[in-house]
Design a protein around this motif. Structure first.
Motif, PDB file in Angstrom:
ATOM      1  N   SER A  70     -22.734  75.913  29.495  1.00  0.00           N
ATOM      2  CA  SER A  70     -21.973  74.652  29.455  1.00  0.00           C
ATOM      3  C   SER A  70     -21.487  74.224  30.835  1.00  0.00           C
ATOM      4  O   SER A  70     -21.029  73.096  31.014  1.00  0.00           O
ATOM      5  CB  SER A  70     -20.777  74.794  28.513  1.00  0.00           C
ATOM      6  OG  SER A  70     -19.898  75.814  28.966  1.00  0.00           O
ATOM      7  N   ASP A  71     -21.577  75.151  31.809  1.00  0.00           N
ATOM      8  CA  ASP A  71     -21.183  74.809  33.180  1.00  0.00           C
ATOM      9  C   ASP A  71     -22.325  74.157  33.960  1.00  0.00           C
ATOM     10  O   ASP A  71     -22.187  73.889  35.159  1.00  0.00           O
ATOM     11  CB  ASP A  71     -20.722  76.060  33.935  1.00  0.00           C
ATOM     12  CG  ASP A  71     -19.315  76.478  33.530  1.00  0.00           C
ATOM     13  OD1 ASP A  71     -18.599  75.638  32.955  1.00  0.00           O
ATOM     14  OD2 ASP A  71     -18.951  77.647  33.771  1.00  0.00           O
ATOM     15  N   TYR A  72     -23.458  73.926  33.284  1.00  0.00           N
ATOM     16  CA  TYR A  72     -24.613  73.351  33.976  1.00  0.00           C
ATOM     17  C   TYR A  72     -25.056  72.053  33.295  1.00  0.00           C
ATOM     18  O   TYR A  72     -24.755  71.799  32.119  1.00  0.00           O
ATOM     19  CB  TYR A  72     -25.766  74.358  34.004  1.00  0.00           C
ATOM     20  CG  TYR A  72     -25.451  75.577  34.844  1.00  0.00           C
ATOM     21  CD1 TYR A  72     -25.677  75.567  36.214  1.00  0.00           C
ATOM     22  CD2 TYR A  72     -24.893  76.711  34.261  1.00  0.00           C
ATOM     23  CE1 TYR A  72     -25.369  76.675  36.992  1.00  0.00           C
ATOM     24  CE2 TYR A  72     -24.578  77.821  35.022  1.00  0.00           C
ATOM     25  CZ  TYR A  72     -24.816  77.793  36.393  1.00  0.00           C
ATOM     26  OH  TYR A  72     -24.501  78.888  37.166  1.00  0.00           O
ATOM     27  N   ALA A  73     -25.786  71.253  34.057  1.00  0.00           N
ATOM     28  CA  ALA A  73     -26.299  69.978  33.551  1.00  0.00           C
ATOM     29  C   ALA A  73     -27.594  69.661  34.279  1.00  0.00           C
ATOM     30  O   ALA A  73     -27.965  70.326  35.259  1.00  0.00           O
ATOM     31  CB  ALA A  73     -25.280  68.864  33.766  1.00  0.00           C
ATOM     32  N   LEU A  74     -28.279  68.647  33.822  1.00  0.00           N
ATOM     33  CA  LEU A  74     -29.509  68.178  34.464  1.00  0.00           C
ATOM     34  C   LEU A  74     -29.272  66.824  35.105  1.00  0.00           C
ATOM     35  O   LEU A  74     -28.612  65.949  34.526  1.00  0.00           O
ATOM     36  CB  LEU A  74     -30.642  68.060  33.436  1.00  0.00           C
ATOM     37  CG  LEU A  74     -31.292  69.360  32.944  1.00  0.00           C
ATOM     38  CD1 LEU A  74     -32.261  69.052  31.815  1.00  0.00           C
ATOM     39  CD2 LEU A  74     -32.015  70.068  34.093  1.00  0.00           C
ATOM     40  N   ARG A  75     -29.838  66.656  36.293  1.00  0.00           N
ATOM     41  CA  ARG A  75     -29.838  65.363  36.969  1.00  0.00           C
ATOM     42  C   ARG A  75     -31.240  65.090  37.474  1.00  0.00           C
ATOM     43  O   ARG A  75     -32.011  66.028  37.736  1.00  0.00           O
ATOM     44  CB  ARG A  75     -28.856  65.332  38.146  1.00  0.00           C
ATOM     45  CG  ARG A  75     -27.402  65.440  37.743  1.00  0.00           C
ATOM     46  CD  ARG A  75     -26.464  65.297  38.940  1.00  0.00           C
ATOM     47  NE  ARG A  75     -25.080  65.472  38.558  1.00  0.00           N
ATOM     48  CZ  ARG A  75     -24.290  64.500  38.097  1.00  0.00           C
ATOM     49  NH1 ARG A  75     -24.778  63.255  38.001  1.00  0.00           N
ATOM     50  NH2 ARG A  75     -23.041  64.742  37.758  1.00  0.00           N
ATOM     51  N   ASP A  76     -31.567  63.794  37.643  1.00  0.00           N
ATOM     52  CA  ASP A  76     -32.875  63.464  38.209  1.00  0.00           C
ATOM     53  C   ASP A  76     -32.776  63.402  39.730  1.00  0.00           C
ATOM     54  O   ASP A  76     -31.712  63.677  40.309  1.00  0.00           O
ATOM     55  CB  ASP A  76     -33.424  62.161  37.614  1.00  0.00           C
ATOM     56  CG  ASP A  76     -32.571  60.937  37.969  1.00  0.00           C
ATOM     57  OD1 ASP A  76     -31.728  61.029  38.889  1.00  0.00           O
ATOM     58  OD2 ASP A  76     -32.755  59.887  37.333  1.00  0.00           O
ATOM     59  N   VAL A  77     -33.855  63.022  40.384  1.00  0.00           N
ATOM     60  CA  VAL A  77     -33.877  63.016  41.856  1.00  0.00           C
ATOM     61  C   VAL A  77     -32.938  61.964  42.437  1.00  0.00           C
ATOM     62  O   VAL A  77     -32.570  62.038  43.608  1.00  0.00           O
ATOM     63  CB  VAL A  77     -35.312  62.775  42.373  1.00  0.00           C
ATOM     64  CG1 VAL A  77     -36.189  63.972  42.085  1.00  0.00           C
ATOM     65  CG2 VAL A  77     -35.910  61.506  41.757  1.00  0.00           C
TER      66      VAL A  77
END
Length: 766
Positions: A70-77
């Motif tokens: 839960s401490d991580y997420a996805l982002r695009d470039v």
């Protein structure tokens, strides 16, 4: 570096095996490159039907990432956060993704990093902050960990590019309706000082200007929802609300830096279009939110720095199309200013400035007070007023008439000679100069439809309107010349007024394309006989009844009602919603292929609160239910800085497939396109749309303009035409009621003498 380790088949994400030259099988889930914070890159097949939280959890397990998923997420470039709403789109586009800290964790860490005063660390942290601060989850953690106080401290202690990034971060934070209520007068003064400094960089001034604009608009009266606790002194400030600032608080700090307004006006001429645009929007916000207590002082300051002249210069710079909406907003605001001056009575007792203006006019006339044959003072009648009650003489034109007469006396070096020349004539042949000046004010107000505050139907630039005093001086001199050349006597005043009205229409026509020297020529060189011949032809087509003062006042009342009716109609159209084609900005890079986009249609609807535009994108048009259930996305009306028109092109293959859409050239912008420009420069356009027809285009462009706090102008000729048509129809219906009864409408009413005592009563109506 690529990771080719195999993973369980049930995984949400999986690494592709090494490419041994074999072709990939059809029907496989698209693959995305996913990079971790350690620089590890894997090719992952991500199931688009799962939630983002599940995708992140599987990635953490497969890549053996330490810590809680839960401490991580996805982002695009482009650093955009991957959410459940946009996951499918990013997978289909095969965008490179990064596994990064979750917004709540990032917000907490950024707030802690801002405590470091190492310049390099600070700049990197600020760049991250300005990107992420608009995200609610990030913002809440940043705010709760004292991040705003640290950001304010940096704004107070830095200069140059570091200050620019810090101010931009604050600007982005202020797009939220929470989190910045702790900003105080000292902060406002700091922003004012930054803007006032001629040494400040452009990239510093842009966000500083936007911040000041936001503070002006954060007025308690503009807070969303009912204002419980409101009183006659104004709406109460809700604890913790960001709606606690407003014009008064900002202007108090602006007064401490007297050069600020002058600097803002000068920046309208900046070669940086964005800087000019930001300055224009700040000026409009100040004009539309000015408080009653400071209104006169603020307007006087604006006049002192030739604000209107600076805007007229902008009108002639055709390279600044982005400023069109802001300039039209300024014209609408100036109409409010002119109307307010016209409706403010002259009062020497309560306004020493009014007495000073009258003294100035009298001194410039170089006349002496006398006593007439009845033993009464003869002063103002020598200037052409009907009586010595000078305040009553300005009843119809108010402070505007007083200022116009003062400017006329000030600018004409021969003013005293003109006055003496009229006094040298027989009484019945004298032109009443002051009365003529007031009548010209009425004629110009009629020409520019200065009937009520906040109602402007001009769809084009009006540079001559912004030079109201100059046009007044020209028209007043024309009045004097027509009086002399026609040999007019005291009973011919209305006849000369008709001549001047006719010339005003001709001289000020199509002002958005006419040169000033042409206007001067029309007023200074046109001969009496030519004006008279034209006016006679006009009389054959017009009813003299329409020029009478009571009818003009009736027209003003009906105009206001018509404008409000059309405004409500336009807003109702927005609340019903409509389908549009999603357009492409004409200056955007064109797609490499000409395939039809997968979802080219967008249905947009305004909610009942008038705060948000809700929408949905679709491959085909479908019946949209009432309410907002079918419309998951939304755009905040307050985030729109302007409605730009005619700057977008249709996407490939959409318009030619539908006969109900307007024809357009493949490469040329559609005349039915419009863009919702964001108040944030980095975001650019919030939406680019093409309307199906002219009526829908007019409904939405004008409806959206009328919704904006600093707007109010009309963008389409269609809407302006509706307002004018309704006004004329309503006026004729009212006049038919009178003319059918053969009621004589006087040109004016003269009040009789007051009762000699109070020994009277009003008879009841029968």
């Amino acid at each position: 570096m690529s990771n080719h380790n195999s993973v369980p088949p049930q995984s949400t994400s999986s690494a592709t095996p090494p490419n041994n030259g074999s072709q990939s099988k059809p029907g496989l889930v698209p693959t995305n490159n996913v990079t971790t914070s350690d620089g590890l890159t894997v090719r992952a097949r991500i199931d688009p039907t799962l939630a983002v939280a599940d995708v992140v959890r599987q990635l953490c397990v497969n890549l053996k990432i330490k810590g809680t998923p839960s401490d991580y997420a996805l982002r695009d470039v482009n650093h955009e956060l991957v959410t459940n709403d946009n996951l499918r789109k990013k997978i289909k586009a095969k965008l490179d993704l990064r596994l990064v800290n979750a917004p709540h964790k990032e917000g907490r860490e950024i707030a802690e990093k801002l405590q470091s005063r190492d310049l390099r660390t600070m700049r990197l942290t600020l760049y991250t902050l300005q990107r992420y601060i608009r995200e609610n989850e990030f913002a809440l953690e940043f705010i709760n960990h004292n991040g705003v106080a640290e950001l304010v401290d940096i704004i107070f202690t830095t200069q140059g590019n570091t200050l620019a990034v810090a101010l931009t971060a604050m600007q982005n934070l202020m797009e939220l309706d929470y989190g910045w209520a702790s900003l105080d007068e000292a902060f406002i003064l700091r922003v004012v000082q930054v803007l006032s400094s001629p040494q400040s960089l452009i990239n510093v001034c842009r966000p500083a200007t936007a911040i000041l604009k936001k503070l002006v608009e954060a007025d308690p009266s503009d807070a969303p929802g009912p204002q419980a606790g409101s009183s006659k002194s104004g709406p109460a400030i809700v604890p913790g609300s960001v709606y606690r600032y407003g014009f008064t608080m900002v202007f108090e700090q602006m007064r401490k830096e007297r050069s600020l307004l002058e600097t803002i006006v000068n920046r309208l001429g900046s070669a940086d279009t964005a800087m000019a645009h930001y300055s224009m929007m700040l000026i409009n916000s100040l004009l539309s939110h000015a408080s009653d207590a400071r209104w006169e002082e603020f307007i006087a300051e604006m006049e002192r720095f030739n604000m209107r002249k600076a805007v007229v210069r902008l009108m002639s710079q055709h390279t600044m199309e982005d400023l069109t909406s802001s300039i039209l907003d300024f014209q609408a605001n100036m109409l409010r200013v002119i109307y307010r001056k016209k409706s403010t009575p002259v009062n020497m007792e309560t306004h020493p400035a009014h007495e000073a203006d009258l003294t100035f006019i009298w001194n410039h006339s170089k006349l002496e007070t006398e006593v007439d044959e009845h033993g009464e003072q003869l002063k103002w009648r020598k200037l052409g007023f009907d009586s010595e009650d000078i305040e009553t003489e300005f009843n119809d034109v108010g402070v505007l008439g007083l200022e116009c007469l003062k400017r006329f006396a000030e600018r004409d070096p021969d003013f005293s000679k003109v006055v003496l020349e009229q006094l040298s004539r027989p009484v019945e042949r004298r032109c009443p100069i002051a009365k003529a000046s007031n009548e010209v004010v009425e004629l110009l107000s009629e020409h520019w439809a200065i009937f009520a505050p906040g109602y402007s139907t001009s769809t084009t630039f009006q540079p001559f309107f912004l030079d109201f005093y100059k046009v007044h001086a020209l028209a007043t001199n024309f009045f004097l010349r027509m009086w002399s050349e026609s040999g007019a006597a005291s009973g011919d005043f209305a006849r000369v007024v008709a001549l001047v009205r006719s010339q005003v229409k001709v001289a000020l026509q199509s002002e958005n394309v006419r040169a000033w020297h042409e206007v001067e020529h029309d007023f200074l060189e046109c001969e009496y006989r030519a004006v008279r011949d034209r006016q006679i032809k006009e009389l054959e087509q017009e009813d003299d009844l329409l020029s009478k003062v009571p009818v003009r006042n009736l027209r003003a009342k009906i105009f206001k009602e018509s404008y409000e009716f059309v405004r409500q109609q336009r807003i109702q159209c927005l609340m019903q919603g409509a389908w549009f084609v999603i357009a492409l900005p004409s200056n955007a890079p064109q797609p490499r292929d000409s395939r039809r986009p997968s979802r080219p249609w967008r249905f947009v609807r305004l909610d009942n609160s008038l705060k948000y535009l809700h929408f949905v994108d679709s491959a085909v048009k479908f019946p949209v239910r009432g309410g907002l259930e079918d419309l998951p996305e939304r755009i905040e009306i307050g985030a729109i800085s302007e409605i730009a028109t005619g700057g977008c092109i249709p996407p490939p293959g959409v318009l030619r497939d539908h006969n109900d859409l307007p024809p357009t050239t493949p490469l040329g912008p559609s005349p039915l396109s419009f863009s919702l420009i964001s108040i944030n420069e980095e975001q650019g356009s919030l939406a680019d749309l093409i309307a199906p027809d002219q009526s829908r285009w007019a409904d939405w462009t004008d409806g959206l303009n009328m919704l904006r706090k600093d707007g109010g102008h009309v963008a389409s000729d269609e809407t302006a035409g509706f307002v004018q048509a309704l006004t004329e129809i309503g006026l004729k219906i009212k006049l038919l009621d009178l003319s059918g009864e053969m009621v004589e409408i006087p040109s004016g009413l003269t009040a009789g003498p007051p009762p000699p005592n109070t020994d009277f009563f009003y008879s009841p109506l029968i």
